[in-house]
Design a protein around this motif. Sequence first.
Motif, short mmCIF file in Angstrom:
data_model
loop_
_atom_site.label_atom_id
_atom_site.label_comp_id
_atom_site.label_asym_id
_atom_site.label_seq_id
_atom_site.Cartn_x
_atom_site.Cartn_y
_atom_site.Cartn_z
N ARG A 96 0.85 -1.18 0.00
CA ARG A 96 0.00 0.00 0.00
C ARG A 96 0.89 1.24 0.00
N HIS A 148 -6.24 2.49 -10.58
CA HIS A 148 -6.14 2.08 -9.17
C HIS A 148 -7.51 2.09 -8.51
N SER A 151 -9.61 -0.86 -9.61
CA SER A 151 -9.14 -2.17 -9.17
C SER A 151 -9.76 -2.57 -7.84
N GLY A 152 -10.45 -1.64 -7.20
CA GLY A 152 -11.02 -1.90 -5.88
C GLY A 152 -12.40 -2.50 -5.89
N PHE A 153 -13.01 -2.68 -7.07
CA PHE A 153 -14.35 -3.26 -7.10
C PHE A 153 -14.52 -4.15 -8.32
N THR A 250 -21.70 -0.41 -4.75
CA THR A 250 -20.45 0.24 -4.38
C THR A 250 -20.47 1.69 -4.84
N VAL A 252 -17.86 4.85 -5.29
CA VAL A 252 -16.45 5.20 -5.34
C VAL A 252 -16.35 6.72 -5.26
N LEU A 277 -15.84 3.32 -1.27
CA LEU A 277 -14.41 3.32 -1.53
C LEU A 277 -13.93 4.76 -1.70
N PRO A 279 -10.50 5.85 -3.00
CA PRO A 279 -9.15 5.54 -3.47
C PRO A 279 -8.24 6.76 -3.49
N ASP A 286 -0.17 0.06 -11.30
CA ASP A 286 -1.24 0.69 -12.06
C ASP A 286 -0.73 1.41 -13.31
#
Length: 335
Positions: A96, A148, A151-153, A250, A252, A277, A279, A286
Motif C-alpha cells: 500500500r 487504481h 481495481s477496488g471493485f 459500491t 467510489v 471506496l 481511493p 497501475d
Amino acid sequence: MKALLLESPGAAVLREVPEPDVAGRALVTVNRVGICGTDVSIFRGKISVSVPRIMGHEVVGVVERAGPLGLVPAGSKVVVDPTITCGYCDMCRGDRSNLCRNGGLMGREVDGVYAERLAIDEKLLHVIPDQVPMEAGPLLQVLATCVHAQSGFAVFPGDTAVVIGLGVTGNLHLQLLAARGITSIVAVTRSEWKRDLATDWGATHSVGPDRATEAVMKASDGRGAAVVIESAGYESTLSQAIELAAPAGTVVLFGTITGGQAGLPYYLLYEKELTILNPRAALPRDFPRAIELVAAGAVSIAPLVTHRFPLEEGPAALAALTDDPKALKMILEVS
C-alpha cells in the motif's frame, strides 16, 4: 535550467535554477507536464507548501542519462510515478505504498516537474511505447489513478454503472468501464457538450443530474446501479451517488471533497449496506496497466487535452486558469 517556481500563493515565476543532482538517479529531459486540481490548489494557497517550490507532478519525457542500475536505457520515452515513498513502513511493506506514512508527492512535499530536466529514481520510470502520444502523456499518470480506483471493485457486463462528473477523470472512468465490458453506463453531468462526448465514449445514457434517477432505474430495470463513481468532488454529488446505488452496491468517492454543509443520506448507507471506496493516488503496478490500455486503443487520452501552453507562459496560464466552459486538460509544453 528553467523552472516554474511558486514563490507565494498566486505568484508563479519562470526562473533559472541549478541543474538537478543526478547522483544515483536517472536524468530525464521533460517534454510535457500537466496541470491538475492539486496544482491549482497549491497555486491558490489552498494546499500549503514550503516556498519556493517547483510545482507539478504529471510528466512525460525522454531519458537523457540512465540511472546506475540501467533499468531504463537512455533515449526511452517515459512517464514518471510522482509518489514519494519510504519503502519501509507498514503501508509500503503491505503493498500500500500509495499510503506511505513517510511519503509525499512531487511538486508538494518536494520539488516537482515544471522544469526542463528532472533527476529521478529510475524505479519510478515507466517506458511509453511509440503508439502512445507524447503530447498527451501526462494524462497517463491521471489514468493510473483511475485504474487504481477501479481495481477496488468488481463489475460485470450485465451491471449498470454510473459516472457522476465528466471532467478529465470522469471521462477516463467512463472509458475504463466500457473497456471492462460494461454495456449499461449512465453518465451524469450538467454540461450538454460533455454528455455528447460521453455518448461517443461508451455511455448508454447521458443525462443531467435532474434526470439521473430516472435514467438509472430505466437502465437497471429498477434495481439501481451496481457501482457509482463520483468524480465531481461535491457533497451533493456524493449524496446523489448514494441515492443511485443499488442495495449492496459500491460507491467510489473519487472526487476530492474538502468539506460539506448539508450532510449525507446516512440512513441510506445503512439501509442499502453500501460499500464506500475512497481511493488515493496509484500503485506502481497501475502505471503499466494504464499504458497498455492506451497503447491498445482501449482508452483515448489525446482528445482530453484542450489547452496547450509553452512553459514560458506557465505563470500566465496558472494565473488565468482558463474559464473556457469546454476546457478539460491543460498541458505545458517544455521541449
